[in-house]
Design an enzyme around this catalytic site. Sequence first.
Site, PDB file in Angstrom:
ATOM      1  N   TYR A 138      62.892 -78.502  -0.319  1.00  0.00           N
ATOM      2  CA  TYR A 138      62.887 -79.001  -1.700  1.00  0.00           C
ATOM      3  C   TYR A 138      61.499 -79.402  -2.181  1.00  0.00           C
ATOM      4  CZ  TYR A 138      67.976 -79.255  -1.254  1.00  0.00           C
ATOM      5  OH  TYR A 138      69.305 -78.964  -1.066  1.00  0.00           O
ATOM      6  N   LYS A 189      68.601 -75.383  12.746  1.00  0.00           N
ATOM      7  CA  LYS A 189      68.876 -73.958  12.905  1.00  0.00           C
ATOM      8  C   LYS A 189      67.759 -73.384  13.775  1.00  0.00           C
ATOM      9  CE  LYS A 189      71.271 -70.298  11.495  1.00  0.00           C
ATOM     10  NZ  LYS A 189      72.602 -69.986  11.971  1.00  0.00           N
ATOM     11  N   ASP A 221      75.326 -74.164  10.954  1.00  0.00           N
ATOM     12  CA  ASP A 221      76.545 -73.420  10.603  1.00  0.00           C
ATOM     13  C   ASP A 221      77.725 -73.924  11.432  1.00  0.00           C
ATOM     14  OD1 ASP A 221      75.002 -72.417  12.683  1.00  0.00           O
ATOM     15  OD2 ASP A 221      75.548 -70.322  12.357  1.00  0.00           O
ATOM     16  N   ASP A 245      71.851 -82.337   2.585  1.00  0.00           N
ATOM     17  CA  ASP A 245      72.395 -82.339   1.228  1.00  0.00           C
ATOM     18  C   ASP A 245      73.802 -81.739   1.259  1.00  0.00           C
ATOM     19  OD1 ASP A 245      72.740 -82.279  -1.478  1.00  0.00           O
ATOM     20  OD2 ASP A 245      71.099 -80.899  -1.917  1.00  0.00           O
ATOM     21  N   ASP A 249      77.721 -83.950   1.463  1.00  0.00           N
ATOM     22  CA  ASP A 249      78.767 -83.776   0.449  1.00  0.00           C
ATOM     23  C   ASP A 249      80.061 -83.297   1.101  1.00  0.00           C
ATOM     24  OD1 ASP A 249      77.234 -84.629  -1.637  1.00  0.00           O
ATOM     25  OD2 ASP A 249      77.634 -82.870  -2.903  1.00  0.00           O
TER      26      ASP A 249
END
Length: 354
Positions: A138, A189, A221, A245, A249
């Site tokens: 980001y 990852k 994943d 992020d 959620d």
Amino acid sequence: MKIAVLPGDGIGPEVMEQAVKVLQAVSGQGFEIELQYAAIGGAGYDAAGDPLPAATLKLARAADAILLGAVGGFKYDSLPRPMRPEQGLLRIRKELNLFANLRPAQLYPELADASTLKPEVVAGLDLMIVRELTSDLYFGQPRGIHVNADGEREGYNTMRYTESEVRRVAHIGLQIAMKRNKKLCSVEKANVLETSELWREVVIETAKQYPEVELSHMYVDNAAMQLVRNPKQFDVILTGNIFGDILSDEASMLTGSIGMLGSASLDQNRKGMYEPIHGSAPDIAGKDAANPLATILSAAMMLRYTFAHDALADRIENAVRKTISAGLRTADIHTPGTTRIGCAAMGDAVVAAL
Ligand code: NAD
């Protein structure tokens, strides 16, 4: 202990009033509080033409911790982007260098029906996601959209972490694990990304200072899958900005009740901003219908993580648990057979349980 109180917009002031009642009820028991109010978001724009007025930022800088309600409202939607309420929130996080975001996902057994998952999968769920908040994809440079050598438009972003950025958030995750069940799962990852490879190395190094914490690693994943398959296997999840992020959620929705979850964003010195994860809920604002428990639980997190008053935090969390066990519910978590009450009555019930 100086606390900057920023009620914000919509249901923000209503839920904040209840959290303040609770803080005042525990104040004086080894914990003297000084509350100072300031405007943020739409309220900041109305008061000073800026969603983060200079006076609010000054107060927030001087405070030991910040308690925030929520920001946003229809009437501000047509303002130019820098003047919108949400910008106040993004700016205060950045100005105060709040790099570690703590998002608990907890589900009281009595509320297991609120989840879209089977009750046996989620009842009693209690996990904490620690997400890095100020770096990664980001913020990484270079970024942009350009026309490439083939004459085609191409968008690009850069995933970047420095060792020190990983180390400081790893310390926070490990310290939180020490206060909980001493299990930390670092999510990245590393099979594909160099950034993640470095992340893993630095987390392993940092964890050597916390030999009691059981450290594990999981690819993002798989973590996304495990969160819906068997979320109770996790205690603390430590992860970067973009993975966090998405996973936070996902985790909050396991509980199905947005009005129950608090959050914290911490800096290097444990100063923090504490806020419910929900927004300003303009659809129910001013109706005494909002659930104040997310804000009350955010205040409990503030006592635990900034002020290290774990016993007081436990008392507030137990009072919330007792209120839920007694069958008292705001509209968002109300089910047949329970007693529906308003926002202020819920605040009073928690104070009574204390
Ligand atoms: P929202 O979280 O405000 O509301 C979503 C739904 O959940 C609504 O139906 C609302 O009534 C309900 N809800 C939320 N909090 C509740 C509570 N405490 N008790 C009972 N019900 C509750 O999200 P939204 O509708 O997408 O956004 C509304 C405004 O809030 C927008 O302006 C948005 O930008 C802003 N927002 C702010 C924050 C923040 O301040 N951190 C976060 C998300 C959205």
